[in-house]
Scaffold this motif. Structure first.
Motif, short mmCIF file in Angstrom:
data_model
loop_
_atom_site.label_atom_id
_atom_site.label_comp_id
_atom_site.label_asym_id
_atom_site.label_seq_id
_atom_site.Cartn_x
_atom_site.Cartn_y
_atom_site.Cartn_z
N UNK A 279 48.17 46.07 40.57
CA UNK A 279 47.97 47.50 40.80
C UNK A 279 46.83 48.02 39.92
N UNK A 280 46.23 49.10 40.34
CA UNK A 280 45.25 49.77 39.48
C UNK A 280 46.07 50.75 38.62
N UNK A 281 46.21 50.37 37.37
CA UNK A 281 47.15 51.05 36.47
C UNK A 281 46.71 52.47 36.14
N UNK A 282 47.70 53.35 36.08
CA UNK A 282 47.44 54.76 35.74
C UNK A 282 47.62 54.96 34.24
N UNK A 283 46.56 55.32 33.51
CA UNK A 283 46.77 55.62 32.09
C UNK A 283 47.43 56.99 31.95
N UNK B 101 41.29 47.29 31.74
CA UNK B 101 42.44 46.72 32.48
C UNK B 101 42.26 46.96 33.98
N UNK B 102 41.83 48.16 34.33
CA UNK B 102 41.62 48.47 35.75
C UNK B 102 40.49 47.61 36.32
N UNK C 62 40.90 44.93 39.36
CA UNK C 62 40.10 45.05 40.59
C UNK C 62 39.27 43.79 40.84
N UNK C 63 38.70 43.23 39.77
CA UNK C 63 37.88 42.02 39.96
C UNK C 63 38.76 40.84 40.40
N UNK C 64 39.94 40.72 39.80
CA UNK C 64 40.86 39.66 40.22
C UNK C 64 41.19 39.85 41.71
#
Ligand code: AQP
Length: 355
Positions: A188-192, A160-161, A165-167
């Motif tokens: 956002x870069x999601x926090x697991x 998912x991250x 990031x690529x998008x």
């Protein structure tokens, strides 16, 4: 924009046999997240469920059962948004766009696909292969910042991250041109949020295998609908080794079954493994299992009873899901509109606002 500091998203598949691992690794933590300054969305991910065959006659009941488990565990459907995935079309729409962002090489590395497809890979559904992309869409349709899950989902969250990031990179010019902050990116870069003593609850029959809905042996797991007698019988039959419990956590190493039962006890009691061993170090399993039965029954028997009460009124559950779907769509629809603009689609002018 949401008034909350954080946006929490997580889901559970309605694939039957909800178990103690689902509860301790996920649902119990969903309840705890409600105390944060966060908008929480909890989703019954029915579109994920059909990546493996589901009996249509049973699926609706399974969806309502997971919803009942959320509510019985203490998720407040007014404070949190509770819904089933297939009622909010933005999940599938975003998943398609992400299918065009994610790389085949990334998906080829996903271990859960390899485990679930087994030896007969050629016969697995395309959906099972693309599952992690849909999961990225589930999370990012809400631009969720935090995702509480069990440890088995770690690799999917890393994907998912990578997709976010690529998008953000691929479309950085368009993101800026549409008035979004290209520096921070659109997604956002999601926090697991993975952790605690029960991030990976293991089978009661084999401490090296994850407790799982699909295990052929019902004795391998404690189902959330098991009554007190069934819980007691399963704990008493749980595999152990011949030694007494150690007094230090290091002494659990190489003893997967002992480690698992201590972890389950700790998570049910909201304490650490160290705390459990302080009380039970040196105890034989017969005594420890007795205490574990008492604790498990105290927590799970009322939960199971409340689930049964709730599923007896499907109309009430369906009303919760309908309300949740409307509120979820109100967050996801503007995200999808922005994504379509960023990607370069000509989108339909909205004649009616989404409520
Ligand atoms: N054994 C587990 N220990 C801790 N957490 C677990 N979870 C699942 N099993 C354990 C967490 O529960 C949430 C919902 O899981 P899911 O419905 O997506 O199912 P799954 O991860 O595929 O695992 P299951 O429930 O055991 O099903 P099968 O048998 O199909 O593999 C997730 O947060 C998951 O991490």
């Amino acid at each position: 924009m949401s008034a909350f500091k954080e946006l929490v998203f997580s889901g559970v598949q309605p694939t039957g046999n909800l178990h103690l691992g689902n509860y301790l690794g996920a649902i119990k933590r969903f309840v705890e997240m409600q105390a944060r300054d966060a908008q929480c969305l909890y989703c019954v991910v029915d579109m994920h469920a059909i990546t493996l065959w589901q009996d249509p006659a049973a699926l609706k009941g399974q969806i309502r059962e997971v919803t009942a488990a959320f509510l019985a565990a203490g998720i407040d459907p007014k404070r949190s948004i509770v819904f089933n995935q297939s009622q909010v079309p933005q999940h599938a729409e975003l998943a398609w766009i992400f299918n065009c962002v994610a790389r085949l090489g990334w998906l080829n590395r996903m271990t859960q696909f390899k485990d679930k497809a087994g030896k007969d890979r050629e016969n697995a559904s395309v959906g099972l292969y693309a599952y992690p992309v849909l999961m990225a869409a589930d999370i990012l349709a809400y631009r969720a910042t935090h995702v509480p899950v069990g440890e088995d989902q770690k690799q999917h969250l890393e994907l998912t991250r990578d997709i976010a990031q690529k998008f953000n990179n691929d479309f950085s010019d368009s993101i800026a041109a549409h008035g979004h902050d290209a520096g921070d990116g659109f997604f956002p870069v999601t926090e697991p949020l993975i952790g605690g003593p029960a991030a990976r609850v293991m089978s009661l029959r084999d401490g090296t295998k994850k407790m799982s809905k699909s295990d052929a042996s019902d004795n391998s797991r404690i189902n959330l609908t098991d009554d007190a007698d069934a819980i007691a019988a399963k704990v008493r039959k749980a595999k152990t080794d011949p030694d007494a419990l150690p007094s230090e956590v290091a002494g659990l190493s190489g003893r997967p079954e002992a480690d698992n039962l201590v972890g389950i006890f700790a998570a049910l009691k909201d304490v650490s493994r160290e705390d459990v061993l302080r009380d039970y170090g040196g105890a034989q399993f017969s005594a420890f299992k007795g205490a574990l039965v008492e604790l498990a029954v105290e927590t799970l028997a009322p939960l199971g009873a409340e689930m049964k009460r709730l599923v007896a009124d499907p109309a009430e559950i369906d009303a919760v899901l309908a309300d949740g779907a409307e509120r979820a769509e109100a967050i996801a629809a503007p995200t999808l509109d922005a994504v379509k603009d960023i990607v370069g689609f000509v989108r339909r002018t909205r004649l009616h606002a989404v409520r």
